[in-house]
Design an enzyme around this catalytic site. Structure first.
Site, mmCIF file in Angstrom:
data_model
loop_
_atom_site.group_PDB
_atom_site.id
_atom_site.type_symbol
_atom_site.label_atom_id
_atom_site.label_comp_id
_atom_site.label_asym_id
_atom_site.label_seq_id
_atom_site.Cartn_x
_atom_site.Cartn_y
_atom_site.Cartn_z
ATOM 1 N N ASP A 1 42.987 32.777 51.430
ATOM 2 C CA ASP A 1 42.528 33.256 50.130
ATOM 3 C C ASP A 1 43.679 33.154 49.138
ATOM 4 O O ASP A 1 44.851 33.159 49.528
ATOM 5 C CB ASP A 1 42.071 34.712 50.229
ATOM 6 N N ASP B 1 38.500 29.351 51.227
ATOM 7 C CA ASP B 1 37.951 30.611 51.710
ATOM 8 C C ASP B 1 37.646 31.467 50.478
ATOM 9 O O ASP B 1 36.946 31.022 49.588
ATOM 10 C CB ASP B 1 38.931 31.277 52.678
ATOM 11 N N ASP C 1 40.416 38.942 48.687
ATOM 12 C CA ASP C 1 39.844 39.783 49.739
ATOM 13 C C ASP C 1 40.590 41.109 49.777
ATOM 14 O O ASP C 1 41.834 41.138 49.709
ATOM 15 C CB ASP C 1 39.957 39.113 51.111
ATOM 16 N N ARG D 1 29.348 36.881 46.364
ATOM 17 C CA ARG D 1 30.415 37.857 46.621
ATOM 18 C C ARG D 1 31.189 38.223 45.363
ATOM 19 O O ARG D 1 32.357 37.878 45.206
ATOM 20 C CB ARG D 1 31.392 37.346 47.686
#
Length: 435
Positions: free
Chosen positions: A216, A255, A259, A311
């Site tokens: 990420d 990815d 996060d 997301r």
């Protein structure tokens, strides 16, 4: 008459002199303030989201002169992050730091051959019933193990990482805020790192297979008191549309963009721009991570989500306050959902603004992954107030959501009318907008 005129003239001259003195002093003080104003020493304001609770988030604001660094290369950044351990530090990023300037070939283990990898694990040969294994998979894993330390940078406690100038950022690198406390990241353009060695999983996606990647742009892992502010997260020069396909599936090299996982807590994410990405922002990474219960308290406000697929965020466990964010969707982009309602989550999504094209229903803004309560009030879609839960439940009765997250956010320093967000957030969110 002459004396009266003289007294008036003296008073006028004195008044003018005083005004000039005040103006000069004001100008001097203003110039001194401009010279002394240092974004690197700014702290998260009191009451600004979950990151402001407890001891608050000050980053490296208390750094002494010996622990203020300016870096112009990826190697310099990693070296500066290591200096002084957890001693407060300010690291100023100047220009664009390239973590993969040497290219993917520099990480490849001897003997790894991607053409051979494709031949060995072609579903026509390998099938979809078992994970890949063998020489080429071992060499792929070895290559990935060489890439990881080269493109990841560990950010320690009490650090402020801030971009200076108009083009400060990182290409191909992953910031790891892991097991740290009190970190600020601001004013950076973070171009999503490319995984040079994605793994083929033939059993994924209902046994149709999928390419899985790591890395990420930034990961908040088990860390507390974090402020991510005025950054731009983007796929940059390598959007998914430029990636090839193998075995009928996109060769996914990205990815997430951000996060927040593994027990992270007390995080404020404000005034960032998340652009042109698929799996954008995840809070909590596993339904089985029971240690996340009572943690993952995150505030998201005044962020721009443009060209994203899903997301924004997807939430598990967390008590998440998402307000005054702007979501723009175009007719050309893939779009699945914004808010993912996951295991034991308590999401409050209030006073956000959405721009949706014809053919995309407001019912898609919410996505039910697990049965959990959600508060979604005061939101606007294409300039009109919409009850997102009611619309979702009416169009998707088989995935009905429960309304009412069970808590009321109090940590908000400003709340804007959602109808003002396209002009406000659209103009000020992202790198370069702070200060």
């Amino acid at each position: 008459m002459t004396h009266t005129y003289t007294r008036k003239a003296h008073r006028a001259a004195a008044t003018a002199a005083c005004a000039a003195l005040v103006l000069a002093l004001t100008s001097t003080v203003g110039s001194a303030h401009a010279r002394s104003h240092d974004l690197g020493r700014e702290s998260l304001p009191p009451g600004d989201g979950w990151g402001s609770t407890g001891s608050g988030t000050t980053g490296g604001a208390r750094a002494d002169a010996a622990h203020v660094y300016t870096v112009t290369t990826w190697a310099e950044l990693k070296a500066a992050l290591r200096k002084g351990g957890d001693t407060p530090k300010i690291i100023k990023v100047k220009g664009t730091l390239d973590a993969t300037a040497s290219g993917c070939a520099a990480f490849a283990a001897e003997g790894y051959d991607f053409a051979r990898y494709l031949a060995d694990y072609d579903p026509a040969v390998w099938g979809h019933d078992k994970q890949v294994s063998g020489v080429q998979e071992d060499l792929r894993a070895a290559s990935a193990a060489r890439q990881k330390p080269a493109i990841t940078a560990e950010v320690p406690s009490h650090t402020t990482l801030i971009g200076v100038g108009g083009n400060a950022g990182i290409v191909g690198g992953s910031l790891q805020i892991k097991g740290a406390d009190n970190v600020i990241v601001r004013n950076l353009t973070l171009e999503s790192p490319l995984d040079c060695f994605p793994q083929w999983d033939p059993t994924d996606d209902n046994r149709t297979g999928a390419w899985n990647s790591e890395y990420d742009s930034a990961v908040v892992h088990g860390s507390t008191h974090i402020w991510m502010d005025h950054n731009t997260f983007t796929d940059g020069a390598h959007p998914d549309s430029t990636l090839p396909s193998y075995f009928g599936k996109i060769y996914e090299q990205h990815d997430g963009e951000l996060d927040i996982v593994k027990g992270a807590d007390r995080v404020t994410v404000s005034w960032n721009a998340f652009k042109d990405h698929d799996k954008t922002l995840m809070i909590g990474n596993s339904d089985g991570a029971t240690g996340d219960a009572g943690r993952l308290k995150v505030t998201l406000h005044h962020n721009l989500f443009a060209g994203i697929v899903e997301r924004a965020p997807r939430v598990r466990f967390g008590q998440v306050d998402a307000y005054n964010n702007l979501y723009t969707v175009t007719g050309e982009q893939k779009y699945q959902y914004a808010f993912g309602i996951g295991h034991q989550s308590q999401l409050v999504a209030e006073k956000n603004a959405f721009t949706l094209p014809a053919g995309v229903s407001a019912a898609n803004i919410l996505k039910k992954w697990s049965d959990a309560p959600v508060t979604a009030t005061g939101n606007y879609v294409n300039g009109h107030s919409v009850d997102l839960v009611a619309v979702h439940n009416a169009e998707m009765p088989g995935e009905a959501l429960r309304s009412g997250a069970g808590w009321t956010p109090a940590l908000r320093t400003r709340v804007d009318d959602p109808r003002a967000l396209p002009g406000l957030v659209g103009r000020r969110a992202g790198a370069g907008g702070a200060g």
